[in-house]
Design a protein around this motif. Structure first.
Motif, PDB file in Angstrom:
ATOM      1  N   VAL A 138       0.861  -1.188   0.000  1.00 40.23           N
ATOM      2  CA  VAL A 138       0.000   0.000   0.000  1.00 40.23           C
ATOM      3  C   VAL A 138       0.893   1.232   0.000  1.00 40.23           C
ATOM      4  O   VAL A 138       2.000   1.227   0.541  1.00 40.23           O
ATOM      5  N   THR A 139       0.398   2.288  -0.643  1.00 33.50           N
ATOM      6  CA  THR A 139       1.101   3.560  -0.643  1.00 33.50           C
ATOM      7  C   THR A 139       0.100   4.669  -0.398  1.00 33.50           C
ATOM      8  O   THR A 139      -1.086   4.408  -0.183  1.00 33.50           O
ATOM      9  N   GLU A 140       0.544   5.922  -0.426  1.00 40.66           N
ATOM     10  CA  GLU A 140      -0.324   7.031  -0.029  1.00 40.66           C
ATOM     11  C   GLU A 140      -0.576   8.044  -1.135  1.00 40.66           C
ATOM     12  O   GLU A 140      -1.382   8.958  -0.945  1.00 40.66           O
ATOM     13  N   GLN A 141       0.078   7.901  -2.282  1.00 41.81           N
ATOM     14  CA  GLN A 141      -0.043   8.902  -3.336  1.00 41.81           C
ATOM     15  C   GLN A 141      -0.551   8.241  -4.611  1.00 41.81           C
ATOM     16  O   GLN A 141      -0.008   7.243  -5.058  1.00 41.81           O
ATOM     17  N   ILE A 142      -1.559   8.857  -5.243  1.00 41.49           N
ATOM     18  CA  ILE A 142      -2.260   8.205  -6.339  1.00 41.49           C
ATOM     19  C   ILE A 142      -1.869   8.738  -7.714  1.00 41.49           C
ATOM     20  O   ILE A 142      -2.322   8.203  -8.731  1.00 41.49           O
ATOM     21  N   MET A 151       7.638   6.702  -2.865  1.00 35.14           N
ATOM     22  CA  MET A 151       8.359   5.423  -2.917  1.00 35.14           C
ATOM     23  C   MET A 151       9.857   5.624  -2.713  1.00 35.14           C
ATOM     24  O   MET A 151      10.530   4.807  -2.066  1.00 35.14           O
ATOM     25  N   ASN A 152      10.398   6.713  -3.226  1.00 35.84           N
ATOM     26  CA  ASN A 152      11.845   6.928  -3.184  1.00 35.84           C
ATOM     27  C   ASN A 152      12.326   7.609  -1.910  1.00 35.84           C
ATOM     28  O   ASN A 152      13.480   7.411  -1.512  1.00 35.84           O
ATOM     29  N   THR A 153      11.475   8.428  -1.291  1.00 36.23           N
ATOM     30  CA  THR A 153      11.928   9.219  -0.147  1.00 36.23           C
ATOM     31  C   THR A 153      11.121   8.997   1.126  1.00 36.23           C
ATOM     32  O   THR A 153      11.503   9.491   2.179  1.00 36.23           O
ATOM     33  N   VAL A 424       4.792   1.357   2.262  1.00 33.63           N
ATOM     34  CA  VAL A 424       6.094   1.735   1.697  1.00 33.63           C
ATOM     35  C   VAL A 424       7.121   1.927   2.799  1.00 33.63           C
ATOM     36  O   VAL A 424       8.291   1.542   2.650  1.00 33.63           O
ATOM     37  N   HIS A 425       6.720   2.513   3.919  1.00 32.22           N
ATOM     38  CA  HIS A 425       7.664   2.675   5.033  1.00 32.22           C
ATOM     39  C   HIS A 425       8.140   1.326   5.567  1.00 32.22           C
ATOM     40  O   HIS A 425       9.294   1.194   6.001  1.00 32.22           O
TER      41      HIS A 425
END
Length: 467
Positions: A138-142, A151-153, A424-425
């Motif tokens: 899961v991630t937070e930005q669409i 993803m990178n930072t 991602v974290h």
């Protein structure tokens, strides 16, 4: 905060690692231990020495790669149940009629672990026992750029250090004549999204830890060759003179960026020899070139994978390959074939090459995009899928991870990650752990705050992925 780290003070380990005097992480650890005790963020032992991150930029569909959902085929063409999508972030399908789109390919089980892999990835299927597939990312930005940034930072805010920069800052590089963090890009597929250089920025860390982009065609680095009439000895005298002036000045101002400039001049001079040698594949056996499907100098993902192996051999700490072309809002069936055709075999070849050289055990390879794709249909005539952040797939191989292992699940339509979610974290925390870094204590003071790659939430190492 760890007293060894601050944005305005470079500790011995970080300075030596980023300069032309790099001694390798083992020797640096020894020096630090003698001086001030072992840094508190280091684990007793690391499983991985380096990372190769294979970014499928644009967001590959998990529903056409690794996440098999029979219910998706069963409900194909029917309205998407509102219980899945109500109140959920959707990119381009917001406010439109949502219909279920079944799989556009077949899936089979492979390897001793019975890993589901789609027919689009026949070469990945061959290495099912080498990889751990995470099906609950899961991630937070669409949207693409902020999702890559996240993803990178670890944050959507621009200007933060990238994961490659964090890792090089903490561990240094084992490469004496190449940057510790190298980036390469290739293109092929639909709607290749641009990748900004800030995706490999050092942010508030000293800028010598930022990624260096190598060109895929022509000279890999601009001005790497001396102009006519300038010999290496003349170039060396110039670099030595500038370095002496910079060091004299820095005795008074103690500016980290001056140290960065000194290191940059020294590294640039060394790269004038090392980079042409790196790019020369004339000593590579033909069967290795054939295995990758690489034509050196063509700018392809296959050639970049071969160069990634060579960079890893030379001690480069973090190697990031982007393949741009996975943004499949339409023409999904066609362009999945294109993208997988360009990347599937070279990825397999990279893993096999690392294995046969005894390097996979201490090289962590990560494959995935910035997000996944929706279970819903998108497009006019040509089938596509929209951006999706609530559940998607990535995989890891080598570097102390398990092989032939599947982790996490999404719901019956592949919408929400429902079991063993991996944020991602958490991915970053696991990567750092494998590299011998305790993410909780790996911080840098900036603007009065202690910053870390894994953010301020309760990130955790996914220990089930570790062998």
């Amino acid at each position: 905060m760890n007293p060894l780290f601050s944005a305005n003070h470079i500790n011995r380990r970080a300075f030596l690692a980023g300069s032309g005097l790099s001694l390798g992480s083992a020797a640096l650890n020894s020096l630090i231990a003698k001086d001030s005790g072992k840094p508190s963020f280091l684990l007793p032992k690391a499983k991985a020495k380096r990372v190769i991150f294979l970014c499928m930029a644009g967001g590959p569909s998990h529903l056409e790669t690794f996440d098999y959902k029979p219910k998706l085929d069963e409900l194909h063409g029917q309205p998407m149940p509102e219980s899945f999508t109500k109140g959920q972030p959707i990119a381009q399908l917001q406010g439109k009629e949502l219909k279920v789109q079944g799989h556009l390919t077949k899936f089979k089980k492979y390897g001793q672990g019975g890993q589901y892999v789609s027919d689009y990835l026949p070469w990945t299927a061959k290495m099912a026992d080498d990889i751990s597939i995470i099906r609950s990312m899961v991630t937070e930005q669409i949207n693409h750029d902020p999702a890559h940034t996240f993803m990178n930072t670890g944050t959507a805010i621009s200007g933060r250090p990238s994961m490659g920069s964090w890792i090089n800052y903490g561990l240094g590089s084992e490469a004496e004549d190449l940057p510790g963090f190298v980036v390469m890009t290739s293109v092929g597929g639909r709607n290749p999204q641009p990748i900004a250089s800030r995706q490999w920025s050092a942010g508030f860390l000293p800028s010598k830890f930022q990624g260096v982009e190598f060109n895929s065609t022509g000279d890999p680095v601009h001005y790497v060759r001396n102009p006519k009439g300038v010999s290496s000895s003349h170039q060396k005298k110039l670099v030595d003179a500038i370095t002496a002036l910079d060091r004299h000045r820095n005795q008074a101002i103690n500016d980290p960026e001056t140290d960065t400039r000194i290191a940059a001049y020294e590294m640039a001079f060394k790269m004038q020899t090392s980079v042409p040698e790196l790019m020369d594949v004339s000593n590579e056996p033909q069967h290795i070139l054939d295995m990758y499907g690489a034509t050196p100098g063509d700018g392809s993902y296959a050639s970049n994978c071969l160069l990634a192996r060579k960079l890893a051999e030379q001690g480069v700490r973090f190697i990031h390959l982007y393949h741009r072309g996975w943004d499949h809002h339409g023409g999904l069936e066609k362009y999945m074939g294109t993208c997988c055709g360009l990347t599937d075999k070279p990825t397999w070849a990279l893993i096999q090459d690392l294995k046969q050289r005894g390097m996979l055990d201490d090289t962590l390879v990560v494959w995935g995009g910035e997000f996944g794709r929706t279970p819903m249909y998108q497009g006019k005539g040509e089938i596509g899928r929209d951006h999706h952040i609530k559940g998607f797939s990535m995989w890891m191989a080598g570097g102390g991870t398990k092989g032939g292992f599947g982790y996490g699940e999404t719901d019956e339509l592949g919408y929400h990650a429902t079991k063993n979610k991996v944020h991602v974290h958490d991915l970053h925390a696991t990567m750092l752990h494998l590299l011998g870094i305790k993410h909780e204590f790996f911080t840098v003071k900036h603007q009065g705050l202690d910053w870390k790659l894994t953010g301020v939430d309760h990130s955790h190492v996914v220990k089930d992925l570790i062998a």
